[in-house]
Enzyme design. Sequence first.
Site, PDB file in Angstrom:
ATOM      1  N   SER A   1       3.816  -0.055  -1.783  1.00 25.26           N
ATOM      2  CA  SER A   1       3.461   0.803  -2.538  1.00 25.26           C
ATOM      3  C   SER A   1       4.561   1.214  -3.554  1.00 25.26           C
ATOM      4  CB  SER A   1       2.923   1.925  -1.779  1.00 25.26           C
ATOM      5  OG  SER A   1       2.916   3.024  -2.746  1.00 25.26           O
ATOM      6  N   ALA A   2       4.322   1.141  -4.872  1.00 26.72           N
ATOM      7  CA  ALA A   2       5.283   1.779  -5.736  1.00 26.72           C
ATOM      8  C   ALA A   2       5.668   3.161  -5.493  1.00 26.72           C
ATOM      9  CB  ALA A   2       4.687   1.313  -7.155  1.00 26.72           C
TER      10      ALA A   2
ATOM     11  N   THR B   1      -5.069   8.805  -4.326  1.00 32.53           N
ATOM     12  CA  THR B   1      -4.318   9.974  -4.526  1.00 32.53           C
ATOM     13  C   THR B   1      -4.165   9.867  -5.886  1.00 32.53           C
ATOM     14  OG1 THR B   1      -2.675   8.224  -4.328  1.00 32.53           O
ATOM     15  CG2 THR B   1      -2.655   9.918  -2.770  1.00 32.53           C
TER      16      THR B   1
ATOM     17  N   LYS C   1      -1.855   3.820 -13.222  1.00 32.97           N
ATOM     18  CA  LYS C   1      -2.061   3.303 -11.754  1.00 32.97           C
ATOM     19  C   LYS C   1      -1.163   2.087 -11.674  1.00 32.97           C
ATOM     20  CE  LYS C   1      -6.509   4.878 -10.953  1.00 32.97           C
ATOM     21  NZ  LYS C   1      -8.087   4.578 -11.026  1.00 32.97           N
TER      22      LYS C   1
ATOM     23  N   LYS D   1       5.583  -3.674 -10.277  1.00 35.43           N
ATOM     24  CA  LYS D   1       4.576  -4.842 -10.375  1.00 35.43           C
ATOM     25  C   LYS D   1       4.302  -4.873 -12.039  1.00 35.43           C
ATOM     26  CE  LYS D   1       2.418  -2.901  -6.225  1.00 35.43           C
ATOM     27  NZ  LYS D   1       1.414  -2.061  -5.550  1.00 35.43           N
TER      28      LYS D   1
ATOM     29  N   GLU E   1      -5.179  -4.850  -3.608  1.00 38.85           N
ATOM     30  CA  GLU E   1      -4.777  -3.966  -4.743  1.00 38.85           C
ATOM     31  C   GLU E   1      -6.076  -3.591  -5.537  1.00 38.85           C
ATOM     32  OE1 GLU E   1      -2.683  -2.871  -6.807  1.00 38.85           O
ATOM     33  OE2 GLU E   1      -0.807  -3.621  -5.904  1.00 38.85           O
ATOM     34  N   ASP E   2      -5.587  -2.236  -6.134  1.00 36.52           N
ATOM     35  CA  ASP E   2      -6.610  -1.615  -7.055  1.00 36.52           C
ATOM     36  C   ASP E   2      -6.074  -1.652  -8.754  1.00 36.52           C
ATOM     37  OD1 ASP E   2      -4.681   0.344  -6.807  1.00 36.52           O
ATOM     38  OD2 ASP E   2      -5.926   1.772  -7.727  1.00 36.52           O
TER      39      ASP E   2
ATOM     40  N   ASP F   1      -1.710  -2.276  -0.735  1.00 38.27           N
ATOM     41  CA  ASP F   1      -1.454  -1.434  -1.760  1.00 38.27           C
ATOM     42  C   ASP F   1      -1.862   0.093  -1.057  1.00 38.27           C
ATOM     43  OD1 ASP F   1      -0.621  -0.017  -4.045  1.00 38.27           O
ATOM     44  OD2 ASP F   1      -2.824   0.033  -4.617  1.00 38.27           O
ATOM     45  N   LEU F   2      -1.390   0.958  -1.456  1.00 39.91           N
ATOM     46  CA  LEU F   2      -1.526   2.423  -0.915  1.00 39.91           C
ATOM     47  C   LEU F   2      -2.551   3.206  -1.580  1.00 39.91           C
ATOM     48  CD1 LEU F   2      -1.442   4.570   1.456  1.00 39.91           C
ATOM     49  CD2 LEU F   2       0.722   5.346   0.349  1.00 39.91           C
ATOM     50  N   ASP F   3      -2.120   3.725  -2.685  1.00 41.26           N
ATOM     51  CA  ASP F   3      -2.698   4.589  -3.631  1.00 41.26           C
ATOM     52  C   ASP F   3      -3.995   3.830  -4.352  1.00 41.26           C
ATOM     53  OD1 ASP F   3      -1.109   6.871  -3.459  1.00 41.26           O
ATOM     54  OD2 ASP F   3       0.557   5.740  -4.635  1.00 41.26           O
TER      55      ASP F   3
END
Length: 220
Positions: free
Chosen positions: A115-116, A18, A46, A146, A170-171, A10-12
């Site tokens: 990433s979403a 971010t 998130k 997700k 993932e966070d 995942d990115l963020d």
Amino acid sequence: MSPIKACIFDLDGVIVDTSIYHYLSWRRLANELGFDITREDNEQLKGISRMECLRIILSIGGVSTSADQLYELAEKKNLWYLEHVQTMTPNEVLPGVVEFMDYVKQAGIRIAIASASKNAGKILEKVGLMDRYEVLVDGNVVSKAKPNPEIFLRSARELGVAPVNCIVFEDAISGIQAAHNAGMRSVGVGDEKILKNAHLVVPTLGAMSMDELLALQNFA
Ligand code: BG6
Ligand code: MG
């Protein structure tokens, strides 16, 4: 035992943080509409899409709008968010991420970013990570949020790796659930109490060792 052939990040919240920029931009919009949002409200945002975030924010403020206005508000927030993204530099990559990606690559494990966000490509470019992954699947190409597994299944398909051979980082709780719905193993990055369903939880990617990664091969 299922060998690890791909890591899907995942990115963020995993590679960059971010969420503060999303928060400041959503808060600016809420203030303009005459109410405020808190950092706790921000936790709910998130991992979910821009339009879904907007719906949550408007319900916090008890504001209803037409469908056209919804798009205008989302666009306004995004322009403010992009002002923050424009200021991003490689210094904002979270500690240990680059080193961990290097280990993974050296071990012959493939890398995808899932990433979403519709801004994922822009962010990866700003922080200088464009050449660190093979596949990017973002909010521009997936429609199901997700915990739907679409984003991770598509990442695996584009890499040519079976889901059972993928590990997701993932966070967000919804992201861990999406990984499991895709038949993948998961590493939660963040708070153990919040991400308790993950196969393993680490506070940051920098705290993750290669041994821990390889130990995940033994999980069913
Ligand atoms: C996710 C974030 O990665 O992307 C969410 O965790 C955000 O908070 C979503 O709403 C969509 O982002 P964007 O950049 O397309 O508005
Ligand atoms: Mg995230």
